[in-house]
Design an enzyme around this catalytic site. Sequence first.
Site, PDB file in Angstrom:
ATOM      1  N   ARG A 174      12.656  34.082  64.850  1.00 15.74           N
ATOM      2  CA  ARG A 174      13.811  34.202  65.418  1.00 15.74           C
ATOM      3  C   ARG A 174      14.584  35.511  66.383  1.00 15.74           C
ATOM      4  O   ARG A 174      15.344  36.287  66.322  1.00 15.74           O
ATOM      5  CB  ARG A 174      15.200  35.057  64.451  1.00 15.74           C
ATOM      6  CG  ARG A 174      15.114  33.742  62.887  1.00 15.74           C
ATOM      7  CD  ARG A 174      15.723  32.276  63.732  1.00 15.74           C
ATOM      8  NE  ARG A 174      14.928  31.122  62.468  1.00 15.74           N
ATOM      9  CZ  ARG A 174      13.852  30.489  63.158  1.00 15.74           C
ATOM     10  NH1 ARG A 174      13.374  30.381  63.159  1.00 15.74           N
ATOM     11  NH2 ARG A 174      14.685  29.845  61.727  1.00 15.74           N
ATOM     12  N   SER A 225      23.318  31.176  59.127  1.00 14.57           N
ATOM     13  CA  SER A 225      22.698  32.371  58.409  1.00 14.57           C
ATOM     14  C   SER A 225      22.904  33.522  57.907  1.00 14.57           C
ATOM     15  O   SER A 225      22.817  34.022  60.159  1.00 14.57           O
ATOM     16  CB  SER A 225      21.282  32.198  58.523  1.00 14.57           C
ATOM     17  OG  SER A 225      20.764  30.793  57.848  1.00 14.57           O
ATOM     18  N   GLU A 295      20.331  38.374  60.908  1.00 14.75           N
ATOM     19  CA  GLU A 295      20.024  37.184  61.972  1.00 14.75           C
ATOM     20  C   GLU A 295      21.065  37.254  62.867  1.00 14.75           C
ATOM     21  O   GLU A 295      21.509  37.022  63.997  1.00 14.75           O
ATOM     22  CB  GLU A 295      20.181  36.003  61.871  1.00 14.75           C
ATOM     23  CG  GLU A 295      19.096  34.674  62.315  1.00 14.75           C
ATOM     24  CD  GLU A 295      19.071  33.723  61.608  1.00 14.75           C
ATOM     25  OE1 GLU A 295      19.657  33.094  62.020  1.00 14.75           O
ATOM     26  OE2 GLU A 295      18.287  33.894  61.150  1.00 14.75           O
TER      27      GLU A 295
END
Length: 300
Positions: A174, A225, A295
């Site tokens: 990520r 998320s 995130e």
Amino acid sequence: MERLVQELKENNVGKVLQHEPLAHHTTLKIGGPAELFIEPNSVQGLEKAMTLIKKHNIPWRAIGRGSNLLVSDEGIKGAVIKLGRDISDLTVEGTKVKVGGGYSIVALATQLSRKGLTGLEFAAGIPGSVGGAVYMNAGAHGSDMSKILEKALVLFEDGTIEWLTNDELQFSYRHSILQNERPGVCIEAVLSLEEGNREAIVEKIQKNKDYRKETQPWNFPCAGSIFRNPLPNYAGELIEKNGLKGYEIGGAKVSDLHANFIVNTGNATAQDVVDLIKYIQETIKEKEGIEMHTEVEIVS
């Protein structure tokens, strides 16, 4: 600022608005106004806009579909550039795909599946843009953008535009170099896919979409998320284990369906979400000794 607005309109760079509520441009439906909001009508329009922004020394940031973004209630000073439908050209030559940063990653996955191209099935159900997916190295189902991206055309903070290869983007979980080390936004990407069985690819795309609908709260405004998985642990499991599923602060609530999602129940403020994120972080740190990192990108 008024002079900049006038010059942007004179140069026909695209949509130019002042004090535009960013709640209209984020999937959480939260966010105060952008002092100046620009949605370029082409890459050339983007280049013109950047030239003028630099000329007037105005701070700026770019957004895509707003799916991984929490904008403060006070909004954003300076210019917000939205890469939208007009920066979403698509060219497919064999297994090479050239696509604009504003293109929906879900729509792209669906489109390419119909052409019998495999490699992007993981993106089915990810509610973001191609540019945002490159920026975050978006992924699911055991794959991510780093597996298929050949190179990306990037707009940097100083207004320069440059192609970066997969290696130069320094992908990790990520993460890409565009977030911190060399801040920038992807305005075009070249993907390298493979030929496959069309029926099998389409079936997998639908299966991934169905999984998202069954396990994630897309019936409420949310940002995807909230936390990165602190591997080998999973964020949602840690949050649920510690009794926080359904926990609410103001209009922000930990989803009853998936604990790594915070939903806007109708009147949530950005501060509600920030407070809920901090409460979760403090609880997991105290109970599990694990640091929870977001995130979702929090901007002001």
